[in-house]
Design a protein around this motif. Structure first.
Motif, PDB file in Angstrom:
ATOM      1  N   ALA A 215     138.222 -25.973 -10.524  1.00  0.00           N
ATOM      2  CA  ALA A 215     139.431 -26.776 -10.744  1.00  0.00           C
ATOM      3  C   ALA A 215     140.373 -26.677  -9.554  1.00  0.00           C
ATOM      4  O   ALA A 215     140.908 -27.691  -9.081  1.00  0.00           O
ATOM      5  N   TRP A 216     140.596 -25.465  -9.058  1.00  0.00           N
ATOM      6  CA  TRP A 216     141.487 -25.306  -7.909  1.00  0.00           C
ATOM      7  C   TRP A 216     140.869 -25.890  -6.639  1.00  0.00           C
ATOM      8  O   TRP A 216     141.580 -26.465  -5.806  1.00  0.00           O
ATOM      9  N   ALA A 217     139.549 -25.780  -6.507  1.00  0.00           N
ATOM     10  CA  ALA A 217     138.885 -26.380  -5.343  1.00  0.00           C
ATOM     11  C   ALA A 217     139.055 -27.894  -5.348  1.00  0.00           C
ATOM     12  O   ALA A 217     139.188 -28.526  -4.291  1.00  0.00           O
ATOM     13  N   SER A 218     139.086 -28.496  -6.545  1.00  0.00           N
ATOM     14  CA  SER A 218     139.195 -29.954  -6.637  1.00  0.00           C
ATOM     15  C   SER A 218     140.540 -30.473  -6.156  1.00  0.00           C
ATOM     16  O   SER A 218     140.657 -31.650  -5.810  1.00  0.00           O
ATOM     17  N   VAL A 219     141.554 -29.603  -6.136  1.00  0.00           N
ATOM     18  CA  VAL A 219     142.876 -30.020  -5.640  1.00  0.00           C
ATOM     19  C   VAL A 219     143.191 -29.366  -4.300  1.00  0.00           C
ATOM     20  O   VAL A 219     144.332 -29.386  -3.829  1.00  0.00           O
ATOM     21  N   GLU A 220     142.189 -28.741  -3.698  1.00  0.00           N
ATOM     22  CA  GLU A 220     142.277 -28.172  -2.351  1.00  0.00           C
ATOM     23  C   GLU A 220     143.241 -27.000  -2.257  1.00  0.00           C
ATOM     24  O   GLU A 220     143.915 -26.802  -1.249  1.00  0.00           O
ATOM     25  N   VAL A 221     143.322 -26.209  -3.343  1.00  0.00           N
ATOM     26  CA  VAL A 221     144.096 -24.973  -3.328  1.00  0.00           C
ATOM     27  C   VAL A 221     143.105 -23.812  -3.287  1.00  0.00           C
ATOM     28  O   VAL A 221     142.249 -23.690  -4.161  1.00  0.00           O
ATOM     29  N   GLU A 222     143.229 -22.983  -2.255  1.00  0.00           N
ATOM     30  CA  GLU A 222     142.349 -21.833  -2.105  1.00  0.00           C
ATOM     31  C   GLU A 222     143.043 -20.592  -2.674  1.00  0.00           C
ATOM     32  O   GLU A 222     144.105 -20.198  -2.191  1.00  0.00           O
ATOM     33  N   PRO A 223     142.470 -19.992  -3.729  1.00  0.00           N
ATOM     34  CA  PRO A 223     143.107 -18.809  -4.327  1.00  0.00           C
ATOM     35  C   PRO A 223     143.301 -17.703  -3.299  1.00  0.00           C
ATOM     36  O   PRO A 223     142.407 -17.395  -2.506  1.00  0.00           O
ATOM     37  N   ALA A 224     144.497 -17.121  -3.296  1.00  0.00           N
ATOM     38  CA  ALA A 224     144.809 -16.034  -2.368  1.00  0.00           C
ATOM     39  C   ALA A 224     145.783 -15.089  -3.050  1.00  0.00           C
ATOM     40  O   ALA A 224     146.757 -15.540  -3.664  1.00  0.00           O
ATOM     41  N   PRO A 225     145.558 -13.778  -2.963  1.00  0.00           N
ATOM     42  CA  PRO A 225     146.488 -12.824  -3.581  1.00  0.00           C
ATOM     43  C   PRO A 225     147.838 -12.848  -2.891  1.00  0.00           C
ATOM     44  O   PRO A 225     147.958 -13.232  -1.719  1.00  0.00           O
ATOM     45  N   ALA A 226     148.859 -12.437  -3.608  1.00  0.00           N
ATOM     46  CA  ALA A 226     150.207 -12.376  -3.038  1.00  0.00           C
ATOM     47  C   ALA A 226     150.240 -11.373  -1.905  1.00  0.00           C
ATOM     48  O   ALA A 226     149.638 -10.305  -1.985  1.00  0.00           O
ATOM     49  N   ARG A 227     150.939 -11.718  -0.850  1.00  0.00           N
ATOM     50  CA  ARG A 227     151.092 -10.799   0.267  1.00  0.00           C
ATOM     51  C   ARG A 227     152.175  -9.778  -0.057  1.00  0.00           C
ATOM     52  O   ARG A 227     153.230 -10.121  -0.562  1.00  0.00           O
ATOM     53  N   GLN A 228     151.909  -8.540   0.236  1.00  0.00           N
ATOM     54  CA  GLN A 228     152.877  -7.482  -0.022  1.00  0.00           C
ATOM     55  C   GLN A 228     153.794  -7.303   1.181  1.00  0.00           C
ATOM     56  O   GLN A 228     153.401  -7.570   2.322  1.00  0.00           O
ATOM     57  N   PRO A 229     155.040  -6.878   0.950  1.00  0.00           N
ATOM     58  CA  PRO A 229     155.962  -6.658   2.071  1.00  0.00           C
ATOM     59  C   PRO A 229     155.387  -5.687   3.091  1.00  0.00           C
ATOM     60  O   PRO A 229     154.726  -4.709   2.732  1.00  0.00           O
ATOM     61  N   THR A 230     155.596  -5.997   4.337  1.00  0.00           N
ATOM     62  CA  THR A 230     155.078  -5.139   5.397  1.00  0.00           C
ATOM     63  C   THR A 230     156.089  -5.080   6.525  1.00  0.00           C
ATOM     64  O   THR A 230     156.837  -6.020   6.756  1.00  0.00           O
TER      65      THR A 230
END
Length: 474
Positions: free
Chosen positions: A352-367
């Motif tokens: 479903a996410w691929a069909s709308v061109e959104v690539e799942p990615a975890p939240a970036r943590q503060p660095t």
């Protein structure tokens, strides 16, 4: 085997401005529609802006609404009031829980809509009302004169009567009632910031619950539902089928007065804008299409696996500034946790996410280490000096940070603030925003682009205040 619902995470509710008709539609009507429709749109915009200012605490509230009494866990506790075409809430109580229908169509539609939304939450998700603690559900109908909207004000629903030509009465669409109530659900769970992608997700969640509540009430499977939001709202003078289409974003209306539905269906057409809080009613079309794709791919009732996965995310470990990519990652993780890593449900979420061109990615943590892939080389050396003074304790706090040292989402927010000169706009409007007792004052300085502003707290939108506070804490 049916698993128990995910545990509810109670948070302090945020207070976005949540109305079903987007401000860009009303603004267009105010400028181009014939009278008296244009006057109704102008009045609606003024009332909506007053609502927003009261919720931000920069204008006194005219409402006398009290928190509705809790239900007993076996059914909703509903109360419907008649505002009698005034704007002071809640109005006169005309139907309490268990009372017979009044014969006033708007009153009885509101009463039934509140109940239908409560039943979806209770029966499908095991949740006791919006707060999972028996919150009573209150509504006011006949708000204002020719008021062209409906909204959730943080404690109750409010419905206008429309104008009968472009917009019908706002209680006529069950999905609209559920949509606005779901803003309350989001306040009590994820608390998604009403700005940019997190704001679009906020609107998306409400559209999901609006559509699925209607499907649940009609006992419809995903493949036969219309997936329209506000289909019953549009009057006879409108060339369109609804306010939004989750199945085909961008096709809901094409009308000389309303304009053309601006929603994109994929990230390729994502709209970068500062209007409508960063396009919250526009870019919500992308996750809307993803949920529709998931529900129709799985088939059967959307209130089973699809809605349960989304609910697991809302009540799980989600940040208020969540992006589309992070939300996709969280839904995929929730599907794997509930149904298995190689389950049909998990595969359907990924597709479903691929069909709308959104690539799942975890939240970036503060660095504290600049990320070379974020922004340009200049971003890494752009330094912002932020100073906060005042508050109850009268303390001063200062941070001097480089954008490259901040989390990606915050760095991008700062870049937009500086590039679009939003801070200068806030400062120019500041004389109208009087500081309240024990409030803060913010000072922002930056060399490139040159910025040096001082802002009283009431002049700073909630999303920017939260960015300031995160930057000071970083």
């Amino acid at each position: 085997m049916t698993r128990p619902p995910a545990p509810t995470r109670h948070v302090h509710p945020v207070r976005p401005r949540c109305t079903i008709v987007p401000p860009f539609i009303l603004a267009r009507l105010a400028e181009t529609a014939p009278e008296p429709v244009a006057e109704g749109a102008r009045t609606t915009l003024q009332l909506d802006e007053g609502l927003f200012r009261r919720r931000r605490g920069v204008a006194p509230s005219e409402d006398s609404s009290e928190r509705p009494a809790m239900d007993d866990g076996t059914g909703p506790n509903r109360s419907v009031h008649d505002a009698q075409n005034a704007t002071r809430l809640p109005g006169v109580l005309v139907r309490a829980e268990g009372a017979e229908p009044t014969g006033d169509v708007a009153v009885d539609e509101a009463y039934d809509g509140l109940g239908a939304t409560w039943r979806l939450l209770h029966d499908a998700l095991g949740r006791d009302s919006l707060d999972d603690n028996g919150l009573g559900l209150a509504a006011s109908v006949h708000y204002g004169r020719n008021y062209l909207n409906a909204f959730w004000n943080g404690s109750q629903m409010v419905f206008g009567d429309g104008d009968g030509r472009l917009f019908n009465r706002f209680t006529a669409s069950l999905d609209v009632i559920a949509h606005e109530l779901a803003h309350g659900l989001t306040e009590y769970t994820a608390g998604l910031n009403y700005q940019g992608q997190s704001g679009a997700l906020n609107e998306h969640v409400s559209d999901v619950f609006g559509a699925v509540t209607q499907q649940y009430a009609l006992d419809q499977d995903a493949d036969v539902a219309d997936w329209l939001i506000g289909a019953a709202l549009l009057g006879p003078d409108v060339n369109g089928v609804a306010l939004r289409s989750m199945a085909a974003p961008g096709t809901a209306y094409d009308d000389p007065q309303l304009g053309r539905d601006p929603q994109p269906a994929t990230m390729a057409d994502y709209v970068d804008t500062t209007d409508d809080y960063g396009g919250v009613h526009i870019n919500s079309g992308i996750p809307n299409k993803a949920f529709h794709a998931l529900a129709t791919r799985l088939g059967g009732p959307a209130w089973e696996a699809p809605l349960q996965i989304w609910y697991d995310v809302l009540t799980g470990d989600i940040r208020a500034d969540c992006t589309f990519a992070t939300f996709a990652h969280l839904t995929l993780a929730a599907a794997r946790a509930r149904f298995g890593a190689r389950s049909v449900e998990a595969d359907a979420v990924a597709a479903a996410w691929a069909s709308v061109e959104v690539e799942p990615a975890p939240a970036r943590q503060p660095t504290r280490t600049p990320a070379p892939s974020t922004g340009s080389d200049a971003d890494a050396t752009t330094r912002v000096v932020l100073r906060r003074t005042g508050g109850f304790a009268g303390l001063t706090r200062t941070a001097s940070v480089e954008l490259g040292d901040l989390p990606d989402v915050d760095a991008e927010a700062w870049r937009l603030l500086l590039a679009e000169q939003r801070l200068e706009s806030m400062a120019s409007a500041a004389p109208d925003e009087r500081p309240t007792p024990d409030s803060y004052s913010y000072g922002v300085r930056c060399d490139a682009p040159a910025t040096d502003v001082t802002l009283p707290e009431p002049a700073v939108p909630q999303d920017v205040r939260e960015l300031f506070d995160r930057t000071l804490e970083a």
